[in-house]
Design an enzyme around this catalytic site. Structure first.
Site, PDB file in Angstrom:
ATOM      1  N   ASP A 165     -64.721  17.998   0.655  1.00 29.86           N
ATOM      2  CA  ASP A 165     -66.122  18.076   0.265  1.00 29.86           C
ATOM      3  C   ASP A 165     -66.797  16.693   0.203  1.00 29.86           C
ATOM      4  OD1 ASP A 165     -68.453  19.328  -0.783  1.00 29.86           O
ATOM      5  OD2 ASP A 165     -67.803  18.883  -2.823  1.00 29.86           O
ATOM      6  N   GLU A 412     -55.779  18.310  -4.900  1.00 31.10           N
ATOM      7  CA  GLU A 412     -56.011  19.729  -4.623  1.00 31.10           C
ATOM      8  C   GLU A 412     -55.310  20.235  -3.374  1.00 31.10           C
ATOM      9  OE1 GLU A 412     -60.226  20.371  -4.664  1.00 31.10           O
ATOM     10  OE2 GLU A 412     -60.385  20.030  -6.808  1.00 31.10           O
ATOM     11  N   ASN A 466     -58.048  19.700 -11.938  1.00 27.72           N
ATOM     12  CA  ASN A 466     -59.464  19.831 -11.567  1.00 27.72           C
ATOM     13  C   ASN A 466     -59.867  21.257 -11.905  1.00 27.72           C
ATOM     14  OD1 ASN A 466     -59.098  17.318 -10.494  1.00 27.72           O
ATOM     15  ND2 ASN A 466     -59.400  17.909  -8.358  1.00 27.72           N
ATOM     16  N   TYR A 468     -62.986  24.049 -13.209  1.00 26.34           N
ATOM     17  CA  TYR A 468     -64.445  24.253 -13.231  1.00 26.34           C
ATOM     18  C   TYR A 468     -64.796  25.564 -13.912  1.00 26.34           C
ATOM     19  CZ  TYR A 468     -64.881  20.293 -10.060  1.00 26.34           C
ATOM     20  OH  TYR A 468     -64.856  19.041  -9.506  1.00 26.34           O
ATOM     21  N   TRP A 550     -66.483  14.991 -12.832  1.00 23.45           N
ATOM     22  CA  TRP A 550     -66.796  15.012 -11.411  1.00 23.45           C
ATOM     23  C   TRP A 550     -68.293  15.169 -11.288  1.00 23.45           C
ATOM     24  CZ3 TRP A 550     -64.210  13.321  -7.506  1.00 23.45           C
ATOM     25  CH2 TRP A 550     -64.661  13.616  -6.198  1.00 23.45           C
ATOM     26  N   LYS A 569     -73.058  17.042  -8.325  1.00 23.41           N
ATOM     27  CA  LYS A 569     -72.388  17.035  -9.635  1.00 23.41           C
ATOM     28  C   LYS A 569     -72.454  15.666 -10.303  1.00 23.41           C
ATOM     29  CE  LYS A 569     -69.353  20.936  -8.713  1.00 23.41           C
ATOM     30  NZ  LYS A 569     -69.450  21.053  -7.244  1.00 23.41           N
TER      31      LYS A 569
HETATM   32  C1  E9O Z   1     -62.666  18.294  -4.979  1.00 21.48           C
HETATM   33  C2  E9O Z   1     -63.950  17.531  -4.825  1.00 21.48           C
HETATM   34  O1  E9O Z   1     -63.853  16.694  -3.723  1.00 21.48           O
HETATM   35  N1  E9O Z   1     -62.789  19.283  -6.013  1.00 21.48           N
HETATM   36  C3  E9O Z   1     -63.909  20.211  -5.836  1.00 21.48           C
HETATM   37  C4  E9O Z   1     -65.200  19.393  -5.894  1.00 21.48           C
HETATM   38  C5  E9O Z   1     -66.489  20.236  -5.842  1.00 21.48           C
HETATM   39  O2  E9O Z   1     -67.490  19.814  -6.398  1.00 21.48           O
HETATM   40  C6  E9O Z   1     -65.150  18.470  -4.692  1.00 21.48           C
HETATM   41  O3  E9O Z   1     -66.308  17.745  -4.513  1.00 21.48           O
HETATM   42  O4  E9O Z   1     -66.482  21.284  -5.239  1.00 21.48           O
HETATM   43  C7  E9O Z   1     -63.826  21.346  -6.748  1.00 21.48           C
HETATM   44  C8  E9O Z   1     -62.815  22.350  -6.274  1.00 21.48           C
HETATM   45  C9  E9O Z   1     -63.068  23.668  -6.816  1.00 21.48           C
HETATM   46  C10 E9O Z   1     -62.253  24.700  -6.097  1.00 21.48           C
HETATM   47  C11 E9O Z   1     -62.665  26.039  -6.574  1.00 21.48           C
HETATM   48  C12 E9O Z   1     -62.375  27.085  -5.603  1.00 21.48           C
HETATM   49  C13 E9O Z   1     -63.121  28.339  -5.936  1.00 21.48           C
HETATM   50  C14 E9O Z   1     -64.068  28.696  -4.841  1.00 21.48           C
HETATM   51  C15 E9O Z   1     -64.920  29.830  -5.218  1.00 21.48           C
END
Ligand code: E9O
Length: 599
Positions: A165, A412, A466, A468, A550, A569
């Site tokens: 990303d 990840e 990581n 969310y 993040w 973010k």
């Molecule tokens: C890596 C980072 O480079 N982690 C991501 C970050 C993001 O903002 C990205 O910028 O997306 C988060 C990973 C979240 C994975 C969740 C998967 C569920 C998908 C519906």
């Protein structure tokens, strides 16, 4: 690998500035192109990513090779020495031609490489031509997906989708230097420190080429006083009343290394270092024997105009913003950052988690290049060999930095899948084996790698999560998010009692200037609430050793429907203006001490 500096026996010439640039149209023979001067080139800034400053889509989204060229005179008096051409990085695959001759190839876009150029100089001149390929596939780090499709009306359409990303910026993004050393020279130094609070010890080992002559080492303090000295290529030095390298209160000693042959001073190099210790024990992360709490960010090397291009101004501003907020640390997400930035972190006392470019080994471990064998077992991902090389090179480059306290082997990866343990075990072993300071190691996981399914937790010293909850999971349902986060952290503590847990990413996309009374996704209010509920759970968890939001700032990504012109973010906008969360986090972090928060 030593960083080039000017000393009484060494010189450095910066080759930054305007270079000739052109896209490769795929029709030119690379050998022939490099043999003559580039024609129809345009000016390009180095260091910088070419993508944004090229302005048009053809340059911004170019896939494949581009050409850079610069012709220089090498001053006659330098020719008595070894002359080395050094690239801070070249993204991602570089073929370097010197006066038309292919002289070195390098794979990997985020680490330095160099070569001796004396034999290539003709009539005092060196024409440096570089063919640079930005293509990513299943054998590169980061991982990309390369696709070609035929359309009757369009012909061949090529796609190179990043499996990660952030925008796939490319070019000569870090400083390029010509430097000299004597023919007999100091090749490397390795420094390992220890202390009991008052009394410091510094073990060193100096590598010279050839391995002859006398090595003299002097340790100098910040006031320029000689505090200790030693002779020999390996040794141990004591420093009484030692000044420690502390987070945000860095003290740097200088190790002056002199190489003497037949009573003549042959070479001099100075390496700065800090005296500090690192240890993980009983669910805590100790720096200088005290339990440290990480406050800070996952960052990127990303800024307007420069793209991923190196800028001292951006780095100094980012560090000042982090200090203003009370942040004490950051992770080099998702690749090793420039040497200049690491030296600045040493000096400012930022605590750094140093990460490889191993990102994109996710969503389906097998899909990123592993091959199923006849007996239904899986061969290693195609990235393995390169991953090993990059780890070795990153440690070789960064081993002496006091700022580096932990290595991140990957971000990840699909660490819940069969084959993940087998892939990572040798890489963790390699990291531990190669690092003279034996720093802790982590592999950062995403939500798929839950306590029930994860395969690699036992390999790492710190669980880097990581997560969310409240964004990708239960977005808009912060009460549920809180319950889920707490449950996961408890499950980790059951699976790995006494293993420190750190939140290496948590965040919410936030459009600066979007507001609602109620916390609604994408508003500044939501980002604040999201962070607040995460912090409540962090504060209730004992073995919790730190929080990296993040991201520090909004950053560029490739075009996709989940991104409104980039990932939002950031706690700062891409232009480094604070969102409401910057003030909120500042209030929290200013009251959290660097040491002893959870004791
Ligand atoms: C890596 C980072 O480079 N982690 C991501 C970050 C993001 O903002 C990205 O910028 O997306 C988060 C990973 C979240 C994975 C969740 C998967 C569920 C998908 C519906």
């Amino acid at each position: 690998m030593l960083y080039p500096t000017i000393t009484p026996t060494r010189n450095v010439i910066e080759l930054s500035g305007i270079w000739n640039f052109k896209l490769d149209n795929g029709e030119t023979d690379p050998v022939l192109s490099a043999q003559k001067k580039l024609t129809n080139s345009s000016p390009m800034a180095v260091p910088a990513s070419y993508n944004d400053i090229g302005v048009v889509k053809e340059i911004k989204e170019h896939i494949g090779f581009v050409w850079y060229e610069k012709e220089i005179y090498v001053p006659n008096d330098l020719e008595k020495q070894r002359i080395v051409l050094r690239f801070g990085s070249a993204t991602h695959l570089a073929k370097v031609y010197l006066n038309g001759a292919l002289s070195i190839e390098h794979k990997g876009g985020f680490l330095p490489f160099e070569l001796e150029v004396n034999n290539y100089i003709e009539d005092g001149k060196l024409r440096i031509t570089i063919a640079l390929d930005n293509t990513l596939d299943h054998s590169t780090l980061p991982v990309g997906i390369y696709e070609e499709e035929e359309y009757e009306s369009l012909g061949k359409v090529v796609r190179n989708l990043p499996n990660f990303d952030f925008f796939n910026y490319a070019g000569l993004q870090r400083p390029i230097k010509l430097y000299t050393t004597p023919h007999q020279f100091i090749k490397d130094v390795t420094i390992v420190t220890d202390h009991d609070g008052d009394h410091g010890t510094v073990k060193y080992s100096v590598d010279t080429n050839p391995k002859e002559g006398l090595v003299r080492v002097t340790v100098i303090d910040e006031d320029g006083n000689k505090v200790a000295a030693c002779e020999g290529a390996n040794g141990e030095i004591s420093i009484s009343d030692v000044n420690l390298w502390e987070p945000l209160n860095a003290y740097l000693y200088t190790m002056k290394i002199e190489l003497i042959n037949e009573n003549q001073l042959v070479d001099v190099y100075e390496e700065s270092f800090g005296v500090r210790t690192i240890k993980v024990e009983g669910g805590q992360f100790f720096i200088n024997h005290k339990p440290f709490y990480f406050k800070g960010f996952g960052k990127h090397e990303d800024s307007p105009i420069h793209g991923r291009g190196f800028s001292d101004a951006v780095n100094v501003m980012d560090f000042n913003l982090m200090k203003w907020m009370g942040a004490n640390s950051f992770r080099t997400a998702h690749y090793p950052y420039s040497e200049e930035l690491m030296r600045l972190a040493d000096r400012e006392g930022f605590v750094v988690i140093d990460e490889t470019p191993a990102v994109g080994l996710h969503f389906n471990f097998h899909a990123t290049g592993a091959i199923k064998k006849e007996d239904s077992t899986w061969e290693r991902l195609q990235t393995f060999d390169h991953h090993r090389d990059v780890l070795e090179d990153m440690i070789a480059r960064d081993k002496n930095h006091p700022c580096v306290v932990m290595w991140s082997v990957a971000n990840e990866a699909a660490t819940e899948e069969n084959g993940a343990f087998e892939y990572f075990e040798p890489l963790v072993e390699l990291t531990k084996g190669k690092d003279p300071q034996k720093r802790p190691v982590t592999i950062i996981t995403y939500i798929g790698s839950s306590p029930e399914h994860d395969k690699i937790a036992e390999l790492v010293d710190v669980l880097g999560l990581n997560r969310y909850y409240g964004w990708y999971e239960h977005g808009g349902e912060l009460d549920v998010a809180k319950v889920k986060l707490k449950a996961e952290l408890e499950a980790w503590q059951k699976r790995c009692p006494d293993k420190p847990i750190m939140m290496t990413e948590y965040g919410a996309d936030t459009m600066a200037g979007f507001h609602e009374v109620a916390p609604v996704l994408f508003t500044e209010e939501y980002q604040n609430e999201y962070l607040r509920i995460n912090h409540e759970i962090f504060d209730e968890t004992d073995v919790f050793i730190g929080e990296h939001v993040w991201n520090f700032a909004d950053f560029a990504t490739s075009q996709n429907i989940r991104r409104v012109n980039g990932n939002k973010k950031g706690v700062f906008t891409r232009e480094r203006k604070p969102k409401a969360s910057a003030h909120m986090l500042r209030k929290r972090w200013m009251t959290i001490p660097d040491y002893g928060y959870k004791v």
